[in-house]
Design a protein around this motif. Sequence first.
Motif, PDB file in Angstrom:
ATOM      1  N   SER A   1       8.921   8.069  -5.091  1.00  0.00           N
ATOM      2  CA  SER A   1       9.615   7.450  -6.218  1.00  0.00           C
ATOM      3  C   SER A   1      11.107   7.761  -6.183  1.00  0.00           C
ATOM      4  CB  SER A   1       8.991   7.941  -7.529  1.00  0.00           C
ATOM      5  OG  SER A   1       9.641   7.372  -8.632  1.00  0.00           O
TER       6      SER A   1
ATOM      7  N   GLU B   1       4.143  -0.324  -6.185  1.00  0.00           N
ATOM      8  CA  GLU B   1       4.358   1.091  -6.449  1.00  0.00           C
ATOM      9  C   GLU B   1       5.342   1.236  -7.590  1.00  0.00           C
ATOM     10  OE1 GLU B   1       5.755   2.553  -2.723  1.00  0.00           O
ATOM     11  OE2 GLU B   1       3.757   2.704  -1.845  1.00  0.00           O
ATOM     12  N   ARG B   2       5.206   2.302  -8.343  1.00  0.00           N
ATOM     13  CA  ARG B   2       6.069   2.523  -9.491  1.00  0.00           C
ATOM     14  C   ARG B   2       7.534   2.506  -9.070  1.00  0.00           C
ATOM     15  NH1 ARG B   2       5.292   8.023 -12.639  1.00  0.00           N
ATOM     16  NH2 ARG B   2       6.196   8.771 -10.691  1.00  0.00           N
ATOM     17  N   GLY B   3       8.341   1.746  -9.757  1.00  0.00           N
ATOM     18  CA  GLY B   3       9.754   1.614  -9.430  1.00  0.00           C
ATOM     19  C   GLY B   3      10.100   0.310  -8.736  1.00  0.00           C
TER      20      GLY B   3
END
Length: 234
Positions: free
Chosen positions: A12, A51-53
């Motif tokens: 991240s 994916e996160r982000g």
Amino acid sequence: MSPLALPPDMRSRLRRLSLVPRRATTLTGAGAHASRNRGGGLEFAQYRAYERGDDLRQVDWKLYARSDRFFVRDAERESPLALWIVIDASASMAQTDVARPDWSRFDAARRIAAGLMEIALRQGDRFGVVVEAGDGPLIIEPGAGPRHRDQVLLALGRLHAGGVGSWARDMAAFGGKMGRSDLIVLLTDGFDEGCIDAAEQLARSGRDLCLIQILTADERDFPFDHGHRFRDVE
């Protein structure tokens, strides 16, 4: 955890980083480094799991409607930049930290290399690796894409630090493969004069080089109060 496996929180944080050469004028194309970028390019490259982000604008909502899972469309453009990751794998890089005896300088170097490749992959840049060990260099020439990354990680996973690098001899093998506009990141403990000489030679040739020195916590803080004897493993 393997040094080549990046924790989710690190992945991240890596999304906020970018690789930009200091000598931007040596690159062809518009801008300092805008000729190849994952996610914002011109040609579709692949689907990957969200994916996160990630930018929500890159989510393929039609595919989500069919699969009930989030996927992101990656695109790419050609890049004039190649990243070379040069890893010192001499015996001193096998030194571990007192606070973490299962983690060596070489492990840290491989973790940093994995992170750099992840950034290059996200930007769409090509990346190659040189590992300088006592039995000669491992040279993986620059390539792009997840498959190339996986091949590099597989090769790095088999290696161990040991011996004494012959930097003066091996510079002829890998130095000529590095272009003048390439970005070179050297990962070393800095204790081998031959390695430092090689770095200075690459820098004098006009190449964009960054040296990252890797030390244990005790080497960094030097908390010793009494007499100690240090042994040069090389």
